[in-house]
Every structure is written in structure tokens, then in C-alpha cells.
Design an enzyme around this catalytic site. Sequence first.
Site, PDB file in Angstrom:
ATOM      1  CG  HIS A  14      -4.750  -2.322   1.362  1.00 24.86           C
ATOM      2  ND1 HIS A  14      -3.648  -1.493   1.444  1.00 24.86           N
ATOM      3  CD2 HIS A  14      -4.347  -3.387   0.627  1.00 24.86           C
ATOM      4  CE1 HIS A  14      -2.635  -2.029   0.787  1.00 24.86           C
ATOM      5  NE2 HIS A  14      -3.028  -3.181   0.283  1.00 24.86           N
ATOM      6  CG  ASN A  15      -3.072   2.011   3.289  1.00 28.04           C
ATOM      7  OD1 ASN A  15      -3.293   1.240   2.357  1.00 28.04           O
ATOM      8  ND2 ASN A  15      -2.495   3.176   3.118  1.00 28.04           N
ATOM      9  CD  GLU A  61       0.715  -0.719   3.440  1.00 32.53           C
ATOM     10  OE1 GLU A  61      -0.002  -0.835   2.432  1.00 32.53           O
ATOM     11  OE2 GLU A  61       1.354   0.320   3.686  1.00 32.53           O
ATOM     12  CG  HIS A 119     -22.591   4.127  35.191  1.00 34.59           C
ATOM     13  ND1 HIS A 119     -23.075   5.341  34.742  1.00 34.59           N
ATOM     14  CD2 HIS A 119     -21.398   4.386  35.775  1.00 34.59           C
ATOM     15  CE1 HIS A 119     -22.192   6.294  35.022  1.00 34.59           C
ATOM     16  NE2 HIS A 119     -21.160   5.742  35.662  1.00 34.59           N
TER      17      HIS A 119
HETATM   18  C1  6PG Z   1      -0.290   1.121  -1.020  1.00 35.29           C
HETATM   19  C2  6PG Z   1       0.273   1.771   0.215  1.00 35.29           C
HETATM   20  C3  6PG Z   1       0.340   3.250   0.091  1.00 35.29           C
HETATM   21  C4  6PG Z   1       0.674   3.921   1.413  1.00 35.29           C
HETATM   22  C5  6PG Z   1       2.115   4.065   1.768  1.00 35.29           C
HETATM   23  C6  6PG Z   1       2.393   3.719   3.181  1.00 35.29           C
HETATM   24  O1  6PG Z   1      -1.309   0.467  -0.839  1.00 35.29           O
HETATM   25  O2  6PG Z   1       0.269   1.232  -2.095  1.00 35.29           O
HETATM   26  O3  6PG Z   1      -0.574   1.457   1.278  1.00 35.29           O
HETATM   27  O4  6PG Z   1      -0.902   3.687  -0.336  1.00 35.29           O
HETATM   28  O5  6PG Z   1       0.223   5.231   1.393  1.00 35.29           O
HETATM   29  O6  6PG Z   1       2.923   3.300   0.985  1.00 35.29           O
HETATM   30  O7  6PG Z   1       1.930   4.656   4.056  1.00 35.29           O
HETATM   31  P1  6PG Z   1       2.672   5.086   5.402  1.00 35.29           P
HETATM   32  O8  6PG Z   1       3.575   6.227   5.044  1.00 35.29           O
HETATM   33  O9  6PG Z   1       1.540   5.518   6.269  1.00 35.29           O
HETATM   34  O10 6PG Z   1       3.434   3.928   5.924  1.00 35.29           O
END
Ligand code: 6PG
Length: 477
Positions: free
Chosen positions: A185-186, A189, A452
Site C-alpha cells: 500500500h505504501n 502511495e 552462461h
Molecule cells: C498511511 C501512511 C503512513 C505512512 C506515512 C508516510 O497509510 O497512513 O502510509 O502509514 O507511514 O504517512 O510515510 P513516509 O514518511 O515514508 O512518506
Amino acid sequence: EKANIGVTGLAVMGRNLARNLARHGHTVALHNRSETRTRELVDRFGSEGDFVPTYSAREFVDALERPRKLVIMVKAGEPTDAVIEEFAPLLEPGDVIVDAGNAHFADTRRREAALRERGLHFVGTGVSGGEEGALHGPSIMPGGSAESYASLGPLLEDIAAKVDGTPCCAHIGPDGAGHFVKMVHNGIEYSDMELIAESFDLLRGALGYEPAQIAEVFRTWNTGRLDSYLIEITADVLAHTDPATGKPFVDVVQDQAEQKGTGRWTVQIGLDLGVPITGIAEATFARSLSGHAGLRAAARGLAGPARTPLSGSEAERFADDVEQALYASKVVAYAQGFNQIQAGSAEYGWNIDLGSVASLWRGGCIIRAKFLDDIRAAYEAEPELPTLLTSGDFRKAVEDAQDAWRSVVSTAVRLGIPTPGFSTALAYYDELRAERLPAALIQGQRDYFGAHTYRRVDREGSFHTEWAAEQRAEHPA
Ligand code: 6PG
């Protein structure tokens, strides 16, 4: 009266989860390393529901009905291990420890296995939606045993966001499955954010739009198929004026993107599993590149093309073209992310239902979007879909967008506007659809210098060419 659930670690995320549980009629035991936070929560929010403040590990554990459910909301890594070790000895078989932090799924697998040996359930759960989400309805991705979900699930589903009456929470799979899905998910994101940021840069660089105008463009997009939380907040950020200088807020912020590391994990695991998550990788590297201030300062004077703003029909079309390029690139990013979940699920035997993941990302989380309902439908229709790009509606939408997508990427190249996210997504699309890839030549090179071996298109088996002999035969001295 015993508490239905307990929360330890009452910084803002833990506090908001506890309040959300209490607001839904659950009695919540509270615990924090320093007592002040516990007292403060009860003082300020005690009227929202039934809280049982406790001031020692023993008191906290004794306050919970059985099987005990205790949610740990502390920093990932050693603090989480320390808290687990503090409580585990006080628990009884069948009790459930929930880690709601952003843990690495490999840590979750380790902890789950160790606690299972001791007769305890360990649930590593992803929670997305930030502070507001935690309070008003996050998206929740719990891993762990099916048995633990039977007692814990109903509480989590109660406090999760709802879309069309369906909770944005479902049992993801055993041990690390929940944290793995939260990790991806991240990663998605990061990719989504990068593509939106590139769209902004393109509209500014190629059309000369001001941030406030671009905010309006995003607001329009947000009424269509790109409707999503990230587009919505981007418009707010772009429309914001810095009170101190009167300049657009985005122009007074240092252009160095930071990260706490979940995107990096996604890329690392993508490499380990051999899943080409190029969109997520490029987004993560774009953040890291932005942070290399010295490197950028040294390279700033390198020659580039003239940045003549677009005019005429090209200018008229451009914002719409960018919308299409953004949409198509976004489909690629999600296609790659879902393939990574598929690969993780196969590797670890999690049996993750991709349609259900898409469904619980529809609300509450940072990447929530209308779009996710289409992904849910695609996987429900075809659970073994090899890539989202070939599923009916997405296939058509991306094929329809490809001309605009190519045109945006070429405009970006012509004007020297960096679009790593758009470009890599388009390259992925072209690589996947290619009849033949130059990988054949790479196999030839490998065989030449390292024996190879290679496989042939017309015969089974592995082959090696005696390159030196062939060379002598083809070019006699
Ligand atoms: C969420 C976000 C959260 C995340 C930071 C962003 O799903 O609510 O993904 O969990 O940790 O908001 O992380 P970065 O600092 O890596 O941008």
C-alpha cells in the site's frame, strides 16, 4: 467490568484508535509507558466512552476480558519487541497481541512464530489513514491466524471506514500477510504521489500554469475517474498560500522528499521476489534523488533544451493528455503493486484475496480512490488475472489513453521536464506487450563472455556456443 480490548502506546495513533474503539461502544483498557499520556487521554476524552486507565503491565492485562486482545501502538523495531516481551509473560494461551504499527512483515513473521510457540496469537496489522483515519475510520489490514480474527475481527470491522456499508477491514492471511499488504500500500502511495507531482510539474513547465490554476485542474480531475484522496489533498496543497511570504506554499518548501522507509522496503522485497515494480522503484528513487542536494547543485548547470511553453492545439490538449497519462501510469503502478502481493502470497503461502485487498483500500487509507472499486471488480471477475492491464475495462481505458500518454512523455523529453514515473510506466507497458524483447541479445552476451548458456525458440534444452571457434571460423586470420 472487564475491558473488551486494550491499547498500549498512547501517542496520537494509539490514542485515536482507543477513542475510535470507545466511541463504538467497546470498553477500552489504556496503558502507556509514561502515565501522563494515559491520564491526559481520560481527562480530555473520557466522556467519549468507557475507558479503563491502568498504570502497570499487570494491571493492564488483568483489566482485559479473555481471550485478551491488546493492541500495541509503538515504534516499529526494537520498541515493539520490548513491549511484546513486557506483556507476553503475563498472558495466557489464546490471548491475542496486535501490532498496529508499520512493522516490516519479516519481523511480524518472526514474532508470530515465536509467540505461537508460547500459545499466543500475534496479529500484525496494517492501519492506514493517518491520525484522522485512526479516529474516524481507517483502512485495516490484519494478518495472523483465522482463530484470532474470529475474536478480534468484529472489533476492527466496527472501527474501520465503511464503503457502501462494507468495512474497509478483512482478514488478509497468516503471519506477515497484513503487514506485507500495508507495505505494498505504501509503495503504491509513493508511486501515486510521484505521478501526481510529475503532473503538476508538467502543467507548470509546459503550460506555465500557476499552482493555484493547477489546483483547479486537479479539482476537475477529482470529479472523474481520478477521484481520490491524494488528488483532493494535492489541490488543497497547491491552492495554499504561504502566510509569511504571500507566495504559493509549494514554492517555499524545500524540494527534497523524505521517507520513513516503507517505500524502500517495498522496492527491496520487489527485488527479492523478482517482481518488476518499476513504478514504485522509480518513485522511491525520485525521492532519494531529490535529497541529494550536493549532487544536484553540481549538475545544475548541465545543458538542456529550451523550455518554450506549448502553444496552439498542443497547449489546448495538454492538460487532458496529462490526465490520460496519469490515469494510464496509475493503472501500471497498481498492476505492479497487486502483482507484488500475488508474488508474496505465493512465496509465503498466504492465499491473499486480491479483490478483498482492493475492496478494503476503497476507504480510510491514503490511496483510497474510486478506481479501487474497479480493481475489486476486476479481481472478483478473474481472481487469477495475470495483470490488471489485460482486464476488460482497464485494458480499454489504457489503450484509449496510450496516444496521449506517449505524447505527454515525448513533450516532457523535448522540453527537458523529468517524468521518471510516467516514462517508466510507459516503458513497462511497451515491454509487456512486445512480441520480442532484447533480452535475447543479453542471453547471447552472457553466453559469449561467461558460457552462461541460453535456451532456443525452436528446441528444448540449454545451449552454449563455442564463441572463440565460431569467431575463428567466421573471421579467418
Ligand atoms: C498511511 C501512511 C503512513 C505512512 C506515512 C508516510 O497509510 O497512513 O502510509 O502509514 O507511514 O504517512 O510515510 P513516509 O514518511 O515514508 O512518506
